[in-house]
Design an enzyme around this catalytic site. Structure first.
Site, PDB file in Angstrom:
ATOM      1  N   HIS A 101       3.327   3.054  -1.929  1.00 37.99           N
ATOM      2  CA  HIS A 101       2.688   3.096  -0.613  1.00 37.99           C
ATOM      3  C   HIS A 101       3.551   2.388   0.437  1.00 37.99           C
ATOM      4  CE1 HIS A 101      -1.059   3.005   1.970  1.00 37.99           C
ATOM      5  NE2 HIS A 101      -0.328   2.057   2.544  1.00 37.99           N
ATOM      6  N   GLU A 102       3.983   1.164   0.127  1.00 36.79           N
ATOM      7  CA  GLU A 102       4.787   0.405   1.095  1.00 36.79           C
ATOM      8  C   GLU A 102       6.162   1.031   1.296  1.00 36.79           C
ATOM      9  OE1 GLU A 102       3.526  -1.743   3.009  1.00 36.79           O
ATOM     10  OE2 GLU A 102       1.635  -1.736   1.915  1.00 36.79           O
ATOM     11  N   HIS A 134       5.858   3.623   3.818  1.00 35.74           N
ATOM     12  CA  HIS A 134       5.967   3.122   5.196  1.00 35.74           C
ATOM     13  C   HIS A 134       7.430   2.948   5.585  1.00 35.74           C
ATOM     14  CE1 HIS A 134       1.751   2.785   5.771  1.00 35.74           C
ATOM     15  NE2 HIS A 134       1.554   1.726   4.997  1.00 35.74           N
ATOM     16  N   CYS A 169      -6.542  -2.841   7.389  1.00 34.61           N
ATOM     17  CA  CYS A 169      -5.127  -2.971   7.695  1.00 34.61           C
ATOM     18  C   CYS A 169      -4.863  -4.323   8.350  1.00 34.61           C
ATOM     19  CB  CYS A 169      -4.683  -1.841   8.620  1.00 34.61           C
ATOM     20  SG  CYS A 169      -4.689  -0.236   7.833  1.00 34.61           S
ATOM     21  N   HIS A 212      -0.603   5.888   7.515  1.00 32.37           N
ATOM     22  CA  HIS A 212      -1.776   6.059   6.667  1.00 32.37           C
ATOM     23  C   HIS A 212      -2.373   7.442   6.877  1.00 32.37           C
ATOM     24  CE1 HIS A 212      -2.326   1.430   6.399  1.00 32.37           C
ATOM     25  NE2 HIS A 212      -1.743   1.901   5.317  1.00 32.37           N
TER      26      HIS A 212
END
Length: 722
Positions: free
Chosen positions: A341-342, A345, A173, A351
Site C-alpha cells: 500500500h505505502e 503511494h 488517514c 486511496h
C-alpha cells in the site's frame, strides 16, 4: 487460462493523462484490533512427480499439502529477480560504527506459483532457511506456512488467517485537508516545471524494475528476536509477497540492500509524520552509497497508531522517494499489504474511491485494512500517470551481481594490488593457493585463471581455450602467466559453411537460425514472406525500434529484419512473453516470432548481424550492406596462403608455420594466441576457404577419374569375354 501460473499483465487503458503530478503525503489509516490466526495444522509437504501429459515445463516444482480438510497441489517456480545476488547488509557496532557485510543470496529458493484447480490462487514461498515459509491464497482465504524447526519429517505449520471484516474497522488517514493543500502548493510548481510528459503511446511497457532498500528500526529488530539473520529472513519474506502483488502491474520489486538499527534508533520515533520527514533527510546522506529507486523503513511501534506513511509520487525523486511501514505484530501477509500500500503511494497511487474496483471485496489501496492482493482501475491509472512522467529510474533491469560491491579483500574478486581473493573464511580454508589476506600461499605461483593448475603456471603451449566453432580460434598458455590470452576469432567477412561469412565469432545464415528456433526440419522462408511481414512495422516484422515505434523494413533490407521460416513441424517450447505467428502467403505458411517493447530478454527472432542478405552482402544493424564495408587489412596473401586472419588483423598460421606472416617453419598460432603446442600433429584449418575447397574437390574428382580409368579396361574386357 494461465495454466502454469504465469502471471498475466493486465492492461488497463489510461483514460486521462493529468498535467503535472500531485505530490502529497498519504497515511495508511489508523488500525483497529490486530489480526488473529486460527489454530495451526501440522502438514508434511510431499513432492509430486508429474509424468506424461500432466508434466510441467522445466523449472516447475509441485508439492501436495493436506490442510483445511482437503488436499492442495501447489505448482511453483523460482523467481529470478528479487534479491541482489551479493546483498549488502549494514549493521552497527557497540560504538555505533557502521559495518557492512555482503550476503551471498541463493537465486533458487524464492518461489511463486498457484494452487491446482483454484482459479485466482496465489503461492509465495521461500525455501532459503530450511522448509517452506510464505503465503497461500485460495478461494478468498489466506494461509501462512512456516517450517517446524529441526523436524526430522519435514513438518510445517499452516495457519488460516481470520478475515472477518469486523476486525478491520475503518481507518483514518493521517492528513487533514489543510495539510494536503499545503503539500500540493509546496511541490506543484517545482514539479510542473521539471516534468517532461512522455508520449501517450508509451503508456504500457512490458516490465518495470523498482530497486528497493529497506531500513529496519531497533524495535523491529527486537521483535525479530534481536537476531540479524531473523530480520533478514522476515524482510525477504515480506518483499517476496509484495513483489508477487506488483506482478499485475508488470513491476519487479528487487531488494538491493538492508540496514538494521541493531544498536538503537538513529532518530526518535515520536509520530509517523516526524519519522517520515527525518527518514527522508537521513537517507539522502546515509544511503548515498546504494543506488536505489525507493527506500522504505520498517518500524514496529505500538504507540504510533498509523500503519504507514509515504510521499505520493515520490518515485525517482530523491529524497522523497521513501515511506514508513509500521508493523503491528499481527501477520506477515498483512504487513506485506501495508508495504504494498505505502509503496503504491510512492508510485503515485491515491486511496481508492467509490468508483474504483478490482473485482474483489478489498483492494490494496483501499482505505480499509483488509487482506488484499489486487490493484483497482484507479491505481493502474495513477501508476501509469506517474511512471509516464517521472518513472525513468524504473526502466532498466538491474545487474544483480553488480549492484553494490565494495572493493575489499574477502569479496571473492581480485582487485587493486591483491594477488588473489579466496572470499570468506570458510572458502579460504579450502583454498590451497590463496591466503585469507589475499596473498598467495608460500610456494604458490598463482591461485586462479585458465593457465593456473595446482597453484602453478601451466606449461607453454598448453591449450587453454578451445575453439567453439569454425569462426573461432584457439589460444595457448605462455608458461609465465595464469591468464589465457584474450579470446580471438576469425576476421569478419571470411567465408564459412553454407555460403555464409564469419562475423563476430559466428557463422550466421537464415536456415540455421530457423533450425535453432523451430527444429531441424525448418528452413528460411521465401522472399515473399520477408517482404510481406518485415515491411509491416509491427512486433512480428520490423527493422528495429525507435523509441516506441517499430520501423518498417525498406525493400532492400527485408532479409535483415526478423527471421521468417517455413517447413515448421513442431511448435517450440519458448520462454515466457514470446508469441509465435504463422501467416499464409501465396500458398506458403510463414512462421515468425515477436519482440515487443522492453521485454528485457534476448531477442531470438531478430536476424543476426553478419547474416547473408544478397550476393556479396550481409546484414549490419538491420541494413543490407556490401561486404566491402568490412575492413580487410589482412588478406590471405598477407599470411602467404598458409594461415587465416584473426579479428586483430593478424595472421593465425596453420600448423607447420610460425607467426607473424607464416613464412617460416613453426607450430602455428598468431602473435595474439600464445605459443602453439608442438604436439598438435597435422594442422587442419577450421575455416574452409573456398579456394582450398575447390582444390580439394578437384583433387578428389581427379583421383576418382584416375581410378576409374585404371579399372575400366579390365571391366570392359571381362564383360566382353563373357
Amino acid at each position: 487460462m494461465a495454466v502454469d501460473g504465469t502471471l498475466v499483465y493486465i492492461r488497463v487503458t489510461l483514460l486521462l493523462l493529468w498535467l503535472g503530478v500531485f505530490l502529497s503525503i498519504s497515511g495508511y489509516c489508523q488500525a483497529g484490533p490486530s489480526q488473529h490466526f486460527t489454530s495451526p495444522e501440522v502438514v508434511i509437504p510431499l513432492k509430486v512427480i508429474s509424468r506424461g501429459r500432466s508434466a510441467k515445463a522445466p523449472g516447475w516444482l509441485s508439492y501436495s499439502l493436506r490442510f483445511g480438510g482437503q488436499k492442495h497441489v501447489v505448482h511453483m517456480r523460482v523467481k529470478k529477480l528479487l534479491v541482489s545476488r551479493h546483498l549488502p547488509v549494514f549493521t552497527y557496532t557497540d560504538d555505533r560504527a557502521l559495518l557492512e557485510d555482503q550476503l551471498f543470496i541463493p537465486d533458487d529458493c524464492y518461489y511463486h506459483g498457484y494452487v491446482e484447480a483454484a482459479p485466482e490462487s496465489l503461492v509465495v514461498f521461500s525455501a532459503c532457511f530450511g522448509g517452506f515459509r510464505g503465503v497461500l491464497k485460495i478461494s478468498g482465504l489466506t494461509y501462512e506456512i512456516e517450517p517446524i524447526r529441526h523436524s526430522a519429517t519435514f513438518e510445517h505449520l499452516v495457519y488460516k488467517i481470520n478475515s472477518n471484516e469486523t476486525q478491520f474497522p475503518a481507518m483514518r488517514c493521517g492528513l487533514t485537508e489543510k495539510e494536503v493543500a499545503r503539500q500540493q502548493l509546496e511541490f506543484e510548481e517545482a514539479e510542473n516545471s521539471a516534468l517532461e510528459p512522455k508520449s501517450a503511446g508509451d503508456w504500457w511497457t512490458h516490465a518495470w524494475f523498482l530497486e528497493l532498500v529497506v531500513v529496519v528500526n531497533h524495535d523491529f529488530f527486537i521483535y525479530s528476536q534481536s537476531n540479524i539473520s531473523k530480520v533478514q529472513e522476515d524482510v525477504f519474506l515480506v518483499v517476496n509477497i509484495v513483489d508477487s502483488m506488483y506482478k499485475q502491474l508488470g513491476t519487479y520489486i528487487i531488494l538491493i540492500g538492508i540496514e538494521i538499527w541493531n544498536q538503537g534508533n538513529v532518530f526518535p520515533m515520536t509520530s509517523i509524520e516526524q519519522v517520515l520527514n527525518d527518514f527522508s533527510q537521513w537517507k539522502q546522506i546515509s544511503l548515498s552509497q546504494l543506488q536505489h529507486d525507493a527506500a522504505h523503513m520498517f518500524i514496529k511501534n505500538s504507540l504510533i497508531s498509523i500503519l504507514g506513511l509515504a510521499y505520493v509520487a515520490g518515485i525517482c525523486r530523491p529524497p522523497i522517494d521513501c515511506g514508513v511501514d509500521n508493523f503491528q505484530g499481527d501477520t506477515w501477509s498483512l504487513f506485506a499489504n501495508t508495504v504494498a500500500h505505502e509503496l503504491g503511494h510512492t508510485l503515485g497511487m491515491q486511496h481508492d474511491e467509490e468508483f474504483c474496483f478490482c473485482g474483489e471485496r478489498g483492494c490494496i489501496m483501499n482505505t480499509f485494512r483488509v487482506p488484499a492482493e489486487k490493484f483497482t482501475n484507479c491505481s493502474y491509472a495513477d501508476f501509469m500517470k506517474t511512471t509516464l512522467n517521472q518513472g525513468s529510474c524504473l526502466h532498466n533491469p538491474p545487474r544483480l551481481g553488480e549492484i553494490f560491491m565494495l572493493k575489499r579483500c574477502g569479496n571473492g574478486v581480485v582487485e587493486r594490488e591483491e594477488q588473489c581473493d579466496c572470499g570468506s573464511v570458510q572458502q579460504c580454508e579450502q583454498d590451497a593457493c590463496c591466503l585469507l589476506n589475499c596473498t598467495l600461499r608460500p610456494g604458490a605461483a598463482c591461485a586462479f585463471g585458465l593457465c593456473c593448475k595446482d597453484c602453478k603456471f601451466m606449461p607453454s603451449g598448453e591449450l587453454c581455450r578451445q575453439e567453439v566453432n569454425e569462426c573461432d580460434l584457439p589460444e595457448w598458455c605462455n608458461g609465465t602467466s595464469h591468464q589465457c590470452p584474450e579470446d580471438r576469432y576469425v576476421q569478419d567477412g571470411i567465408p564459412c559453411s553454407d555460403s555464409a561469412y564469419c562475423y563476430q565469432k559466428r557463422c550466421n545464415n537464415h536456415d540455421q537460425h530457423c533450425r535453432e528456433i523451430f527444429g531441424k526440419d525448418a528452413k528460411s522462408a521465401s522472399q515473399n514472406c520477408y517482404k510481406e511481414i518485415n515491411s509491416q512495422g509491427n512486433r512480428f516484422g520490423h527493422c528495429g525500434i525507435n523509441g516506441t515505434t517499430y520501423l518498417k523494413c525498406h525493400i532492400s533490407d527485408v532479409f535483415c529484419g526478423r527471421v521468417q521460416c517455413e517447413n515448421v513441424r513442431d511448435i517450440p517450447l519458448l520462454q515466457d512473453h514470446f508469441t509465435l505467428q504463422h501467416t499464409h502467403i501465396n500458398g506458403v505458411t510463414c512462421w515468425g516470432i515477436d519482440y515487443h517493447l522492453r521485454m528485457n530478454i534476448s531477442d531470438i527472432g531478430e536476424v543476426k548481424d553478419g547474416t547473408v542478405c544478397g550476393p556479396g552482402k550481409i546484414c549490419i544493424h538491420k541494413k543490407c550492406v556490401s561486404l566491402s564495408v568490412l575492413s580487410h587489412v589482412c588478406l590471405p596473401e598477407t599470411c602467404n596462403m598458409k594461415g587465416i586472419c584473426n579479428n586483430k588483423h593478424h595472421c593465425h598460421c596453420g600448423y607447420g608455420w610460425s607467426p607473424p606472416y607464416c613464412q617460416h617453419r613453426g607450430y602455428g598460432g598468431s602473435i595474439d594466441s600464445g605459443p602453439a603446442s608442438a604436439k598438435r600433429g597435422v594442422f587442419l584449418p577450421l575455416i574452409v576457404i573456398p579456394s582450398l575447397s575447390v582444390l580439394t574437390f578437384l583433387f578428389t574428382v581427379g583421383l576418382l577419374m584416375y581410378l576409374r580409368q585404371c579399372s575400366g579396361p579390365k571391366e570392359t574386357k571381362a564383360h566382353s569375354s563373357g
